[in-house]
Design an enzyme around this catalytic site. Structure first.
Site, PDB file in Angstrom:
ATOM      1  N   HIS A 116      36.472 -10.419 -42.486  1.00  9.02           N
ATOM      2  CA  HIS A 116      37.778 -10.377 -41.811  1.00  9.02           C
ATOM      3  C   HIS A 116      38.743 -11.382 -42.461  1.00  9.02           C
ATOM      4  CE1 HIS A 116      39.886  -9.177 -37.831  1.00  9.02           C
ATOM      5  NE2 HIS A 116      40.773  -9.447 -38.763  1.00  9.02           N
ATOM      6  N   ARG A 162      40.751  -2.641 -38.156  1.00  5.44           N
ATOM      7  CA  ARG A 162      39.929  -3.115 -37.040  1.00  5.44           C
ATOM      8  C   ARG A 162      38.586  -2.377 -37.026  1.00  5.44           C
ATOM      9  NH1 ARG A 162      42.734  -6.907 -36.886  1.00  5.44           N
ATOM     10  NH2 ARG A 162      44.080  -7.630 -35.198  1.00  5.44           N
TER      11      ARG A 162
HETATM   12  P1  NAP Z   1      52.569  -2.117 -37.989  1.00  2.00           P
HETATM   13  O1  NAP Z   1      53.687  -2.687 -38.811  1.00  2.00           O
HETATM   14  O2  NAP Z   1      52.699  -2.102 -36.523  1.00  2.00           O
HETATM   15  O3  NAP Z   1      52.325  -0.634 -38.525  1.00  2.00           O
HETATM   16  C1  NAP Z   1      51.446   0.252 -37.917  1.00  2.00           C
HETATM   17  C2  NAP Z   1      51.529   1.596 -38.625  1.00  2.00           C
HETATM   18  O4  NAP Z   1      50.537   2.470 -38.056  1.00  2.00           O
HETATM   19  C3  NAP Z   1      52.885   2.285 -38.445  1.00  2.00           C
HETATM   20  O5  NAP Z   1      53.261   2.930 -39.634  1.00  2.00           O
HETATM   21  C4  NAP Z   1      52.598   3.326 -37.360  1.00  2.00           C
HETATM   22  O6  NAP Z   1      53.391   4.494 -37.437  1.00  2.00           O
HETATM   23  C5  NAP Z   1      51.163   3.699 -37.691  1.00  2.00           C
HETATM   24  N1  NAP Z   1      50.506   4.268 -36.518  1.00  2.00           N
HETATM   25  C6  NAP Z   1      50.309   3.713 -35.288  1.00  2.00           C
HETATM   26  N2  NAP Z   1      49.678   4.572 -34.456  1.00  2.00           N
HETATM   27  C7  NAP Z   1      49.482   5.700 -35.178  1.00  2.00           C
HETATM   28  C8  NAP Z   1      48.910   6.942 -34.885  1.00  2.00           C
HETATM   29  N3  NAP Z   1      48.405   7.224 -33.665  1.00  2.00           N
HETATM   30  N4  NAP Z   1      48.877   7.878 -35.857  1.00  2.00           N
HETATM   31  C9  NAP Z   1      49.402   7.632 -37.082  1.00  2.00           C
HETATM   32  N5  NAP Z   1      49.968   6.460 -37.425  1.00  2.00           N
HETATM   33  C10 NAP Z   1      50.004   5.507 -36.484  1.00  2.00           C
HETATM   34  O7  NAP Z   1      51.211  -2.878 -38.301  1.00  2.00           O
HETATM   35  P2  NAP Z   1      50.839  -3.795 -39.565  1.00  2.00           P
HETATM   36  O8  NAP Z   1      51.504  -5.117 -39.451  1.00  2.00           O
HETATM   37  O9  NAP Z   1      51.039  -3.001 -40.803  1.00  2.00           O
HETATM   38  O10 NAP Z   1      49.283  -4.041 -39.275  1.00  2.00           O
HETATM   39  C11 NAP Z   1      48.376  -2.961 -39.159  1.00  2.00           C
HETATM   40  C12 NAP Z   1      47.046  -3.459 -38.633  1.00  2.00           C
HETATM   41  O11 NAP Z   1      46.349  -4.148 -39.653  1.00  2.00           O
HETATM   42  C13 NAP Z   1      47.121  -4.493 -37.502  1.00  2.00           C
HETATM   43  O12 NAP Z   1      47.346  -3.874 -36.255  1.00  2.00           O
HETATM   44  C14 NAP Z   1      45.754  -5.140 -37.575  1.00  2.00           C
HETATM   45  O13 NAP Z   1      44.853  -4.442 -36.775  1.00  2.00           O
HETATM   46  C15 NAP Z   1      45.357  -4.968 -39.041  1.00  2.00           C
HETATM   47  N6  NAP Z   1      45.308  -6.263 -39.754  1.00  2.00           N
HETATM   48  C16 NAP Z   1      44.136  -6.658 -40.305  1.00  2.00           C
HETATM   49  C17 NAP Z   1      44.078  -7.839 -41.006  1.00  2.00           C
HETATM   50  C18 NAP Z   1      42.811  -8.299 -41.665  1.00  2.00           C
HETATM   51  O14 NAP Z   1      42.753  -9.437 -42.128  1.00  2.00           O
HETATM   52  N7  NAP Z   1      41.805  -7.472 -41.755  1.00  2.00           N
HETATM   53  C19 NAP Z   1      45.225  -8.627 -41.154  1.00  2.00           C
HETATM   54  C20 NAP Z   1      46.404  -8.189 -40.582  1.00  2.00           C
HETATM   55  C21 NAP Z   1      46.447  -6.995 -39.872  1.00  2.00           C
HETATM   56  P3  NAP Z   1      54.981   4.424 -37.149  1.00  2.00           P
HETATM   57  O15 NAP Z   1      55.544   3.600 -38.270  1.00  2.00           O
HETATM   58  O16 NAP Z   1      55.400   5.828 -37.207  1.00  2.00           O
HETATM   59  O17 NAP Z   1      55.130   3.763 -35.815  1.00  2.00           O
HETATM   60  C1  GLV Z   2      44.268  -9.982 -38.355  1.00  3.96           C
HETATM   61  O1  GLV Z   2      43.324  -9.296 -38.215  1.00  3.96           O
HETATM   62  C2  GLV Z   2      45.579  -9.707 -37.861  1.00  3.96           C
HETATM   63  O2  GLV Z   2      45.745  -8.861 -36.967  1.00  3.96           O
HETATM   64  O3  GLV Z   2      46.528 -10.346 -38.358  1.00  3.96           O
END
Ligand code: NAP
Ligand code: GLV
Length: 309
Positions: free
Chosen positions: A272, A224
């Site tokens: 994005h 983000r």
């Molecule tokens: P997720 O499964 O919820 O994983 C989040 C990870 O971040 C977990 O390992 C969590 O730790 C860690 N985390 C959260 N808060 C933290 C903190 N304060 N300190 C250290 N680690 C922390 O999320 P995801 O599905 O992988 O997605 C991650 C992010 O990618 C989304 O929230 C979104 O913003 C972004 N995204 C971007 C795109 C794009 O196209 N650019 C697409 C999809 C997603 P724990 O495992 O210990 O809880």
């Molecule tokens: C995209 O940014 C997502 O959160 O899937």
């Protein structure tokens, strides 16, 4: 069942409505402006306007049109007792793996220098060590970060990762919590951000943390825009503390036309798209989640609103 759709752009709305109606013909899907808001039970949304979700008295669940839920939690009038379902799945994870691998390899092999060379028809040898001598670190080891880290480790990078809780991922050195953050940064030459945007992670890509990386590190932010202080990155690029950056997300999107990132020689801008959900892929995941939620009252991908992800 009645559901309302609220998509990122009017151009994609019809396609989403069409796909959802095709997949769940017994349900009623409408665009926000056409829906009977009193009857809506599910809201499928991206960046809902403040107060809109509070206008749905029969709402059972909110479906985020993405993995992140920060855009839903940003609504200060959000009915916080309603579950939020993230949209995640194998295809979206695979697409993020590919994005991360592509750009880590670009920085590892210094592709920007090769492109600059081509522009002047130069014959400079831009050389790189093998991956096993390059240290790559992934912030966030959830659904996407763990998959990205595994992929990087599988082709030989010295890979580490950092999350809130301790993880075990084959081939990846895992760090956890604020106490181990500096050690993680100190051992990272190419930093990939895949954290969710929460109060704890807002602004985490800042000058203090850039200073902990080895000089000349590269940054890939595909999580983000709110994670990064953009002025701090420009200063770190000027000083050489950060050599190159690939940015998929920004404080303001679309990135304003006059933003310095567009023309900065050491910045690659993507729009994005690292793993943007599209109607074909997303509708299948959402249809399955809606059916399961309706039958059982829950699904695997319910976010923790209080935790922020
Ligand atoms: P997720 O499964 O919820 O994983 C989040 C990870 O971040 C977990 O390992 C969590 O730790 C860690 N985390 C959260 N808060 C933290 C903190 N304060 N300190 C250290 N680690 C922390 O999320 P995801 O599905 O992988 O997605 C991650 C992010 O990618 C989304 O929230 C979104 O913003 C972004 N995204 C971007 C795109 C794009 O196209 N650019 C697409 C999809 C997603 P724990 O495992 O210990 O809880
Ligand atoms: C995209 O940014 C997502 O959160 O899937």
């Amino acid at each position: 069942m009645k559901a309302v759709l609220y998509t990122p752009s009017p151009e994609t709305l019809d396609r989403w409505v069409d796909r959802m109606r095709g997949l769940l013909p017994d349900w009623q899907f409408d665009a926000w402006d056409d829906a009977d808001l009193e009857a809506v039970e599910y809201a499928i949304v991206w960046k809902p306007r403040t107060g809109d979700l509070a206008k749905l008295p029969r709402l059972k669940a909110i479906v985020s049109l993405g993995a992140g839920i920060d855009h839903v939690l940003a609504d200060s009038e959000l009915p916080t007792h309603i579950p939020i379902i993230r949209t995640v799945g194998q295809d979206l994870t695979q697409i993020m793996r590919e994005y991360v691998l592509l750009h880590v390899l670009r920085h590892h092999r210094n592709r920007p220098a090769q492109v600059a060379n081509e522009h002047v028809k130069g014959w400079d040898a831009v050389l790189a060590p093998p991956a096993y001598r390059r240290k790559v670190g992934v912030m966030g080891l959830g659904n996407l970060g763990a998959a990205a880290a595994e992929t990087l480790a599988s082709i030989g990078f010295q890979t580490s990762g950092w999350a809130r809780s301790q993880k075990q991922i084959e081939g990846v050195t895992c760090y956890a919590g604020p106490d181990q953050f500096d050690t993680f940064l100190e051992g990272t030459e190419i930093l990939v951000n895949l954290l969710p945007l929460t109060p704890e992670t807002t602004g985490i890509l800042n000058e203090d943390h850039f200073a902990k990386l080895p000089k000349g590190a590269c940054l890939i932010n595909c999580a983000r825009g709110g994670h990064m202080d953009e002025d701090h990155l420009l200063a770190a690029l000027d000083s050489g503390q950060i050599a190159q950056a690939t940015l998929d997300v920004f404080q303001v999107e679309p990135l304003p036309q006059d933003h310095p990132f567009w023309t900065h020689p050491d910045v690659t801008v993507t729009t994005h798209i690292a793993s943007r959900i599209d109607a074909d892929t997303g509708s299948r995941i959402i249809a399955a989640n809606l059916q399961e939620f309706e039958e059982t009252g829950t699904v695997d991908d319910i976010a923790d609103g209080a935790r922020g992800y």
